[in-house]
Scaffold this motif. Structure first.
Motif, PDB file in Angstrom:
ATOM      1  N   PRO A   1       1.997  -1.548   9.340  1.00 26.74           N
ATOM      2  CA  PRO A   1       1.386  -0.434   8.605  1.00 26.74           C
ATOM      3  C   PRO A   1       0.713  -0.910   7.316  1.00 26.74           C
ATOM      4  CG  PRO A   1       3.795  -0.393   8.403  1.00 26.74           C
ATOM      5  CD  PRO A   1       3.456  -1.452   9.406  1.00 26.74           C
ATOM      6  N   ASP A   2       1.221  -2.001   6.785  1.00 30.33           N
ATOM      7  CA  ASP A   2       0.682  -2.429   5.489  1.00 30.33           C
ATOM      8  C   ASP A   2       0.969  -3.912   5.295  1.00 30.33           C
ATOM      9  OD1 ASP A   2      -0.482  -2.283   2.972  1.00 30.33           O
ATOM     10  OD2 ASP A   2       1.398  -1.735   1.988  1.00 30.33           O
ATOM     11  N   PHE A   3       0.094  -4.566   4.596  1.00 35.41           N
ATOM     12  CA  PHE A   3       0.369  -5.880   4.013  1.00 35.41           C
ATOM     13  C   PHE A   3      -0.581  -6.018   2.843  1.00 35.41           C
ATOM     14  CE2 PHE A   3      -2.546  -6.561   7.620  1.00 35.41           C
ATOM     15  CZ  PHE A   3      -3.639  -7.119   6.984  1.00 35.41           C
ATOM     16  N   VAL A   4      -0.363  -6.995   2.003  1.00 39.60           N
ATOM     17  CA  VAL A   4      -1.181  -7.126   0.800  1.00 39.60           C
ATOM     18  C   VAL A   4      -2.642  -7.348   1.214  1.00 39.60           C
ATOM     19  CG1 VAL A   4      -1.651  -8.507  -1.256  1.00 39.60           C
ATOM     20  CG2 VAL A   4       0.712  -7.973  -0.604  1.00 39.60           C
TER      21      VAL A   4
ATOM     22  N   ARG B   1       1.475   0.839  -7.087  1.00 40.95           N
ATOM     23  CA  ARG B   1       0.821   0.576  -5.804  1.00 40.95           C
ATOM     24  C   ARG B   1       1.127   1.764  -4.889  1.00 40.95           C
ATOM     25  NH1 ARG B   1       1.492  -2.286  -0.749  1.00 40.95           N
ATOM     26  NH2 ARG B   1      -0.320  -3.625  -0.381  1.00 40.95           N
TER      27      ARG B   1
ATOM     28  N   PRO C   1      -0.659   2.916   1.394  1.00 38.93           N
ATOM     29  CA  PRO C   1      -2.057   2.579   1.079  1.00 38.93           C
ATOM     30  C   PRO C   1      -3.035   3.158   2.091  1.00 38.93           C
ATOM     31  CG  PRO C   1      -0.666   0.661   0.815  1.00 38.93           C
ATOM     32  CD  PRO C   1       0.192   1.712   1.437  1.00 38.93           C
ATOM     33  N   ALA C   2      -2.626   3.198   3.360  1.00 36.51           N
ATOM     34  CA  ALA C   2      -3.550   3.675   4.388  1.00 36.51           C
ATOM     35  C   ALA C   2      -3.945   5.122   4.133  1.00 36.51           C
ATOM     36  CB  ALA C   2      -2.909   3.534   5.772  1.00 36.51           C
TER      37      ALA C   2
END
Lengths: 996, 92
Positions: free
Chosen positions: A884-887, B28, B32-33
């Protein structure tokens, strides 16, 4: 010749110790205790330099570090030559060799003085107005000309033979300036038991007391009080006295920077001594006792040799026994010049006239002068001077009520001693960010609100009289140790002096037609300042930059207040309304060498060597720098050139086997129950499910989505990873890991240890690599079946624990042997012994770069420049889409990073197979693109491949993947080269050789 | 050179032991998506650049290695207080 102008007794020189020196090749003699300035004056030499812009003859204006005119080069050897020293600060020693500057062919005959004849064409802002056109001419034509015509001394051509030291120090009270105020402060603070450091720029401590002949302090002659005070301070174990040490910078939190001149004054210094020492001092409290600077009067032609500040004229006599002239005109607006007149007269100098600008002069000093029979004219202005290499006449006129003056009467003289009054030296206070206030009575800026644990004392805050300075200093010193101020010492024979004048001296006729200097060092006249205001400059900061007033290395010590007064009058504003310019450090010029200290040559930067460095050096390696690392580029054999060595190493590795020292690879041990999760969030690749014993290539982005680092990551246990980084990126990567772990995901249990220097890493590549290792490895089955590509095993090699990885950066069958660094060389030699049996080669970085590029493997920092995404590199498929996410992931979806037509990595094959493109060269789509056309991209890597027998390159090209199969052009120094655009892989596209 | 108090080591050390770490208290996005392009750009690039008190991160790089926050006056450079990561900025 010896000093013709020396009085028989008095002063602080030792007449029993004559000292020989040369100036511009001519031999002179002075005495121990002289400066170059005083010794030259004693020999009747007034002409010491040429001015910066107009090349006007100049002599001494002052006696101290504020000297703007008498700048000289000192040193008989080129390797010890120092330009731009103030003659007033150069201490005399036997054999001293000094030269004047900024003149050609000689000091007394300077052809460039014609600049003066054309000076009405060189007004303020001249450079900005005149040298604008044609475009490009500034750099090629005007600047070199101007640099030659206007300038300071020349830079020495030889490498500096001296060495320089840095010192840190801490103290309770730092006192800057060892005049009366500073000494009184030091006494009070030292008696309070504090650790005191007392700094002074001069060779002798004492400041104005060194030239004090009349006053009595505490019932003693001033010189005796000074000697007793210095003896007490020197005997106190917690007091450090630092003469010859200029505090030049005052930084935050009472951090002072000072430059100590350690050995410049010695004829044959101990070679162990540094030339200069840079002090960095942290003080709990600071007392600034920096004194005051006398101001010149701004009248036409006030810069001829023989025109100096009145107290400097008096000081040369009192301190060095030198009479700076035979017949003097005193031009003043301040009582202190009367004292100079009296002392000069006493020494036999004829005082032609004391011309005082003020309508009345009735203080104790003027009265004493009149009583001594000296001719005093009040309301009198100097409206000009005559003379060429030495002043010959002063033109003295009546000052009118309207601010102008009458026609001047020429009075013969060879010395004009002038005083416009005194300016407190607030430079350091201002550097400390303290706020200044304008004192209407003193007509001077004085310290107002301190920004730090600091107090100014004495003349630098307007306490000019000796008794005031002593009392103020004692109070400041006592306050610094939280003690009550001591009872004031008695002072006799030092009456207060008053007066002062700021700005343009009343002129006769049009002041725009004469040169009345404000800033002597930068050749700025009153006319320049008023011109700047007429041309629209309103802020003093603009006037300063437009005219360059106050911008010379003297920091405007003698000029700032006059320039400000002239500007304020022209603008019709008060001085506080116009404001003061910012005081910059350094207070006086500082050598680069002293700031560098020991960090020069081989000590400039740390050098990192691998555990295998010595072996490589013994076996013919040529090294190059990679960050701080030394890496072997190639190993030339006798008779081989670079190309042959590289070809042998390339082909040997591809055909048989090659060994390389890969110890510079960054290595980080990542440990903890959440280690896998952490790496999963940091790298684009999936690490959560990586099996124990397996490796995976990892690509790291920054949060903006651009590639920052890469490396191979091995999982040693469920909670333990061996992470490698690029050689120069390791520190950055571990910092980034710490940052995310500490501040973004503090809930994750994961820890990082840099292990780069704990492991020696030996890469073995090529079809015979396994054959070499098999006899040496214990407890690891390295067969193709048991140990596939991208795996890591722990075991032993020659009895030493190892982490053995099967990885390849060449495309060949490859292993990396990690062993504890101390065993590195022994294991290397054991593998090398096996390698020789299979005709293995040793290869360096040059070959590694070629072999990896043949396979299209990127180097971060070469194929990337901080604006390149994984997809740009053709590595988009590595992204674990399921995460879903990474830097950096979110950024990859930003419009600019996802758009069509971005620069993409492609291969280039030059049409001329032997022509090597320059790395960094532009890729264009026409053989002669129109001017203004953007390049398609640039060449990132370019080599000759011995394996392919031809050159090849990689490049980032706009829309590159869609151009594969087409052609483009690359600009080179030899013209434009035609290239074919191909896939960025040039060798073994199927990857069969990994298992060869 | 500044003297900086490390809130973990609880001592003042010279600036050379520390590395600057940019503006503090940037958050942060948790997902984020789900952030819009504008929100994400603001997180990446928009900084307050205050004249006066500025909350910022420093790392005691040559000491304990910890990141912490401080309030520094961007005019005078004076650091009025340092505090640990995760703590709210003290009110002055």
């Amino acid at each position: 010749m010896t000093g013709d102008n020396r009085v028989q007794s008095g002063g602080r020189i030792d007449r029993a110790k004559p000292i020989g020196f040369t100036f511009d090749g001519k031999k002179f003699t002075g005495f121990a205790g002289d400066t170059l300035a005083s010794a030259l004056l004693a020999n009747g030499v007034h002409l010491m330099g040429r001015s910066f812009k107009y090349h006007r003859p100049r002599g001494l204006l002052t006696m101290g570090s504020e000297e703007p005119n008498a700048l000289v080069g000192v040193g008989s050897q080129e390797s010890r030559f120092t330009p731009n020293l103030r003659a007033t600060q150069v201490e005399l020693y036997e054999g001293l060799t000094a030269v004047s500057q900024n003149n050609w062919p000689s000091l007394s005959l300077d052809f460039q003085a014609v600049n003066g004849l054309f000076s009405s064409f060189i007004p303020a802002g001249f450079y900005y107005k005149t040298f604008m056109h044609p475009k490009g001419a500034w750099e090629s034509l005007y600047e070199p000309l101007i640099r030659r015509a206007a300038g300071l001394g020349r830079a020495p051509k030889a490498r500096d033979a001296d060495h320089y030291a840095n010192l840190y120090a801490h103290c309770d009270v730092a006192i800057v300036g060892a005049g009366p105020a500073g000494l009184a402060a030091a006494l009070a603070a030292a008696r309070g038991g504090a650790r005191v450091m007392l700094f002074d720029e001069q060779a002798e401590l004492g400041g104005s007391l060194l030239a004090e002949s009349a006053a009595r302090i505490d019932g003693k002659p001033a010189a005796d009080w000074l000697a007793a005070t210095l003896a007490e301070l020197a005997a106190a174990p917690h007091v450090t006295l630092l003469p010859r040490t200029q505090i030049f910078g005052y930084y935050a939190q009472n951090f002072l920077a000072g430059l100590e001149r350690v050995s410049d004054h010695l004829a044959s210094p101990d070679p162990k001594l540094p030339r200069e020492r840079l002090w960095r001092v942290r003080a709990k409290r600071v007392v600034l006792a920096a004194g005051a600077h006398e101001r010149p009067l701004v009248f036409p032609d006030n810069d001829r040799p023989g025109i100096m500040l009145a107290d400097a004229a008096r000081g040369f006599l009192a301190r060095y026994g030198v009479t700076p002239g035979a017949r003097a005109v005193i031009a003043t607006a301040h009582d202190s010049a009367y004292r100079a007149a009296l002392e000069l007269a006493q020494a036999g100098v004829a005082i032609a006239l004391i011309a005082d600008l003020r309508p009345n002069a009735e203080g104790e000093w003027p009265e004493a002068a009149r009583k001594a029979g000296l001719r005093v004219e009040t309301g009198a202005a100097i409206v000009g001077t005559r003379g060429h290499l030495r002043v010959s006449h002063a033109l003295v006129a009546k000052r009118w009520a309207d601010g102008s003056a009458g026609r001047g009467e020429a009075i013969a003289c060879d010395l004009i001693a002038m005083s416009g009054g005194w300016t407190p030296s607030v430079h350091l206070f201002s550097q400390s960010r303290g706020k200044l206030a304008f004192d209407e009575t003193l007509q001077a800026f004085v310290p107002d609100v301190s920004a730090q644990a600091e107090r100014s004392a004495g003349a630098c805050r307007g306490a000019f009289a000796l008794s005031e300075a002593l009392a103020d200093g004692a109070a400041a010193g006592a306050a610094a140790v939280s003690a009550a101020a001591p009872a004031p010492v008695s002072v006799e024979g030092a009456p207060a002096a008053h007066g002062g004048f700021l700005g343009l001296s009343p002129p006769h006729g049009d002041p725009q037609k004469s040169k009345a200097f404000v800033d002597f060092q930068n050749d700025v006249t009153a006319r320049d300042v008023t011109l700047a205001t007429r041309e629209g400059m309103r802020s003093i900061e603009h006037i300063k930059r437009y005219t360059t007033t106050g911008m010379a290395t003297d920091q405007g010590k003698t000029s700032n207040m006059n320039a400000l007064a002239i500007a304020s009058q022209a603008l019709g504003k008060t001085i506080p309304q116009v404001g003061l310019t910012t005081f910059r450090l350094p207070y006086t010029p500082v050598t680069f060498a002293s700031i560098a200290g020991m960090s020069r040559r081989e000590l400039f930067d740390p050098v990192r060597q691998t555990p295998l460095h010595a072996w490589a050096a013994e076996n013919g390696a040529t090294f190059e720098e990679a960050g701080l690392w030394k890496r072997a580029s190639y190993f030339k054999r006798p008779g081989e050139d670079v190309k042959a060595a590289v070809a042998r190493e390339c082909l040997g590795t591809r055909e048989r086997a090659g060994m390389m020292d890969a110890s510079t690879l960054g290595k980080i041990e990542v440990v903890g129950p959440d280690a896998a999760e952490f790496l999963n969030r940091l790298y684009i690749n999936a690490f959560a499910k990586l099996g124990v014993g397996r490796c995976r290539y990892g690509l790291m982005l920054n949060e903006a989505g651009y590639v920052m680092d890469d490396g191979v990551i091995a999982r040693l246990a469920q909670d333990r990873f061996h992470v490698t980084t690029t050689s120069v990126g390791a520190a950055h990567v571990i910092t980034l890991m710490e940052d995310f772990a500490q501040t973004e995901w503090p809930d994750l249990k994961v820890w990082f240890t840099s292990t780069t220097e704990q492991w020696a890493t030996i890469a073995i590549n090529g079809p015979r690599a396994r054959q070499m290792l098999e006899p040496l490895v214990e407890g690891i089955d390295i067969s193709a079946a048991a140990m596939p590509h991208l795996s890591m095993r722990e075991g032993h090699i020659c009895g030493v624990p190892t982490r053995l990885a099967r990885v390849s950066f060449t495309g060949e069958l490859g292993f990396e042997v990690n062993v504890p660094a101390d065993y590195g060389r022994a294991i290397w030699e054991a593998i090398w012994a096996e390698g020789r049996k299979v005709d293995c080669v040793v290869y360096g970085l040059d070959v590694l770069l070629i072999l990896r590029a043949e396979k299209g493997f990127i180097v971060v920092g070469q194929e990337t420049d901080g604006t390149v995404t994984p997809d740009d590199l053709g590595l988009g498929k590595m992204i674990a889409q399921s995460k879903p996410d990474f830097v950096g992931k979110r950024s990859l979806a930003m419009p600019d990073l996802a758009r069509e037509g971005r620069k993409q990595l492609v291969g280039l094959l030059p049409d001329d197979s032997q022509f090597k493109l320059d790395e960094g060269a532009q890729v264009v789509d026409a053989i002669a693109p129109a001017i203004g056309t953007s390049a398609l991209g640039h060449v990132t890597s370019s080599y000759f491949s011995p394996t392919l027998g031809r050159t090849f390159a990689m490049a980032l090209v706009a829309g590159g993947r869609s151009r594969i199969g087409g052609t483009a052009y690359v600009t080179t120094m030899q013209g434009t080269a035609l290239v074919r655009i191909v896939e960025p892989i040039f060798y073994d596209k199927e990857g069969k050789r990994l298992d060869a | 050179m500044l003297l900086i108090r490390c809130p973990y080591c609880e001592m003042e050390r010279p600036e050379t032991e520390f590395r600057y770490g940019g503006e503090a208290h940037l958050v942060r996005p948790l997902h984020p998506a789900a952030a819009s392009d504008e929100e994400w750009s603001a997180f990446l690039y928009l900084r307050v650049n205050d004249k006066g008190l500025h909350a910022e991160r420093w790392r005691h790089a040559s000491g304990c290695g910890r990141y912490f926050n401080c309030l520094r006056d961007t005019i005078t450079d004076k650091i009025s207080v340092t505090y640990k990561s995760g703590e709210a900025p003290p009110s002055l």
